[in-house]
Design a protein around this motif. Sequence first.
Motif, short mmCIF file in Angstrom:
data_model
loop_
_atom_site.label_atom_id
_atom_site.label_comp_id
_atom_site.label_asym_id
_atom_site.label_seq_id
_atom_site.Cartn_x
_atom_site.Cartn_y
_atom_site.Cartn_z
N GLN A 155 -7.67 -0.60 10.42
CA GLN A 155 -6.61 0.82 10.26
C GLN A 155 -5.99 0.55 8.83
O GLN A 155 -5.53 1.58 8.14
CB GLN A 155 -5.50 0.82 11.42
CG GLN A 155 -6.06 1.09 12.61
CD GLN A 155 -6.55 2.33 12.83
OE1 GLN A 155 -6.13 3.37 12.25
NE2 GLN A 155 -7.64 2.44 13.19
N TYR A 156 -5.73 -0.67 8.35
CA TYR A 156 -5.34 -1.02 7.29
C TYR A 156 -6.14 -0.42 5.88
O TYR A 156 -5.59 0.19 5.03
CB TYR A 156 -5.08 -2.38 6.77
CG TYR A 156 -4.50 -2.65 5.50
CD1 TYR A 156 -3.16 -2.31 5.23
CD2 TYR A 156 -4.98 -3.67 4.49
CE1 TYR A 156 -2.38 -2.50 4.13
CE2 TYR A 156 -4.58 -3.83 3.28
CZ TYR A 156 -3.25 -3.32 3.16
OH TYR A 156 -2.73 -3.55 1.68
N VAL A 185 -6.01 3.10 1.18
CA VAL A 185 -6.84 3.91 0.23
C VAL A 185 -6.20 5.32 0.15
O VAL A 185 -5.56 5.77 -0.92
CB VAL A 185 -8.20 4.42 0.72
CG1 VAL A 185 -8.85 5.37 -0.21
CG2 VAL A 185 -9.01 3.04 0.56
N GLY A 186 -5.57 5.77 1.58
CA GLY A 186 -4.80 6.94 1.17
C GLY A 186 -3.16 6.87 0.44
O GLY A 186 -2.81 7.65 -0.22
N ALA A 187 -2.97 5.64 0.79
CA ALA A 187 -1.36 5.40 0.14
C ALA A 187 -1.65 5.30 -1.38
O ALA A 187 -0.78 5.78 -2.12
CB ALA A 187 -0.69 4.00 0.59
N VAL A 246 4.18 -1.68 -4.12
CA VAL A 246 4.74 -2.04 -2.54
C VAL A 246 4.52 -0.78 -1.72
O VAL A 246 4.12 -0.98 -0.47
CB VAL A 246 6.30 -2.08 -2.89
CG1 VAL A 246 7.00 -2.19 -1.47
CG2 VAL A 246 6.70 -3.16 -3.91
N TYR A 247 4.51 0.40 -2.25
CA TYR A 247 4.13 1.53 -1.42
C TYR A 247 2.68 1.41 -0.85
O TYR A 247 2.25 1.71 0.19
CB TYR A 247 4.29 2.83 -2.15
CG TYR A 247 4.05 3.98 -1.52
CD1 TYR A 247 4.69 4.67 -0.36
CD2 TYR A 247 2.72 4.93 -1.77
CE1 TYR A 247 4.36 5.71 0.34
CE2 TYR A 247 2.23 5.70 -1.17
CZ TYR A 247 2.96 6.43 -0.26
OH TYR A 247 2.37 7.51 0.61
N VAL A 248 1.63 1.06 -2.01
CA VAL A 248 0.31 0.91 -1.40
C VAL A 248 0.09 -0.16 -0.44
O VAL A 248 -0.54 -0.13 0.52
CB VAL A 248 -0.66 1.05 -2.65
CG1 VAL A 248 -1.97 0.68 -2.33
CG2 VAL A 248 -0.35 2.01 -3.32
N VAL A 249 0.50 -1.33 -0.84
CA VAL A 249 0.22 -2.61 -0.13
C VAL A 249 1.04 -2.78 1.20
O VAL A 249 0.58 -2.65 2.28
CB VAL A 249 0.47 -3.81 -0.99
CG1 VAL A 249 0.14 -5.05 -0.17
CG2 VAL A 249 -0.48 -3.72 -2.25
N ALA A 250 2.16 -2.92 0.85
CA ALA A 250 3.37 -3.10 2.14
C ALA A 250 3.72 -1.81 3.17
O ALA A 250 3.83 -2.23 4.34
CB ALA A 250 4.59 -3.69 1.65
N SER A 310 1.55 0.61 3.77
CA SER A 310 0.30 0.78 4.56
C SER A 310 0.19 -0.39 5.57
O SER A 310 -0.24 0.04 6.53
CB SER A 310 -0.66 1.00 3.49
OG SER A 310 -0.61 1.85 2.45
N PHE A 311 0.45 -1.36 5.08
CA PHE A 311 0.39 -2.68 5.93
C PHE A 311 1.08 -2.57 7.12
O PHE A 311 0.78 -2.82 8.41
CB PHE A 311 0.60 -3.86 5.24
CG PHE A 311 0.12 -5.27 5.91
CD1 PHE A 311 -1.22 -5.48 5.62
CD2 PHE A 311 0.94 -5.89 6.78
CE1 PHE A 311 -1.77 -6.70 6.35
CE2 PHE A 311 0.53 -6.96 7.26
CZ PHE A 311 -0.89 -7.34 7.13
#
Length: 417
Positions: free
Chosen positions: A212-213, A218-220, A37-41, A43-44
């Motif tokens: 931007q995503y 990648v950073g997340a 969730v942290y990586v996908v949402a 960041s989104f």
Amino acid sequence: MVKVAYVLQELVVAWKFGTGDDPDAFLVAFMLPTFLVYVVAESFHLALVPTYIKLREQEGLKAAQRLVSSTMIWSLGILGFTALFMVITVPLYLPVIARGFSPAKLALTEHLLYILTPIVILKGVAVIGRALLNADEQFVFAAFSPVITPVLAVVFLLLGDKAWGIFPLAAGLIVGTALEVLLVAAALKKRGIGLHLKWYGFDPHMRQVASQYLPMVVGAFLMGSTTLVDQSMAAMLSPGSVAALNYGSKVVAFPLYLGATALGIAVVPYFSQMIAQADWVGVRHTLSRYLGLIFAITVPLTIILIIFSKPLVQVLFQRGLFTTQDTHSVAVIQGFYALQLPFYIAGILVVRLISSIQANQILMEAAFYNLLSNVILNYLFLHYIGVSGIALSTAIVYLLSFVYCWFRLKKQMPKLE
């Protein structure tokens, strides 16, 4: 209030399970959906909000709704794919992450992970929905809506039969998150924004979000991996180390949540608006003023938390299966975690400004350095001071991260102006 509810949840878990196998297994299982969730949402929504606000200001609400509808299809597709991938590959990665677990404990972790899988999609939608509410400056409802999840988790834990173990906690979190999605969707509808699934094509606005995503995700992924590294390295140590690490972070997480999360959520729309209007004087004033306030508040708070670490743990956790020995180890962990406070919260302000100027490649670079330094420092400190070394490593990583992002931002700002 939301954080109070989550602390209450942790107190009930500590009372019922102490630092035993059940909370260890649950924390490792819950860590993976939370990571996705942290990586996908997360960041989104950071990639979406600046473009959404700019579009709403310049072309109106209908154009902004088209962007939301298209991005919801995209985000649900990514969330669904990652959830499916997480389930299919469980036999490959779980024995590695939880390599210190016994076979029975590993099996419990696997069962909990399967049960918690819907959290990826539900929580992801809730995060994006709350971000849109915040973009419309509807901060109060967006802030309060998550309270239902820990409250239901506590209710399920208290009403659940002892023979069910920690499974009622997982059930309560899923039901609570589902209700949270419904509440957020209803609030957005009142504001004229629906979470509709309709594709309007890969137009220039969608391309801007996508551009931007990619660096954000990648950073997340790299930054979120530090938590995975911490938990998996704690799992290599004696039983209860994962739970002790978790309890040690809870009191510190309270001011982190109040400071970093609240400030980070509130400041993005204002930074984005000032940047859209080319108000660079306002941007600089806001940044310098809030950095000064952050350090003025958090440095004394850090000292207080370190001095009173043991009494705090005794008052909050020492009951039921949570012993005096647990109190000592958790207090040391908590003291080291407290050192991150000034740099974590100040870093969030700097990171949100970097995101608002759409220079997310800086965040991707910072996340890579964070992960690398986290692994090195973890190994170094684990050798000398055990599981509490992970907490000390975390504090140093956030110090280094703040310094790096601050200097990169100072170099970027004159170019934009």
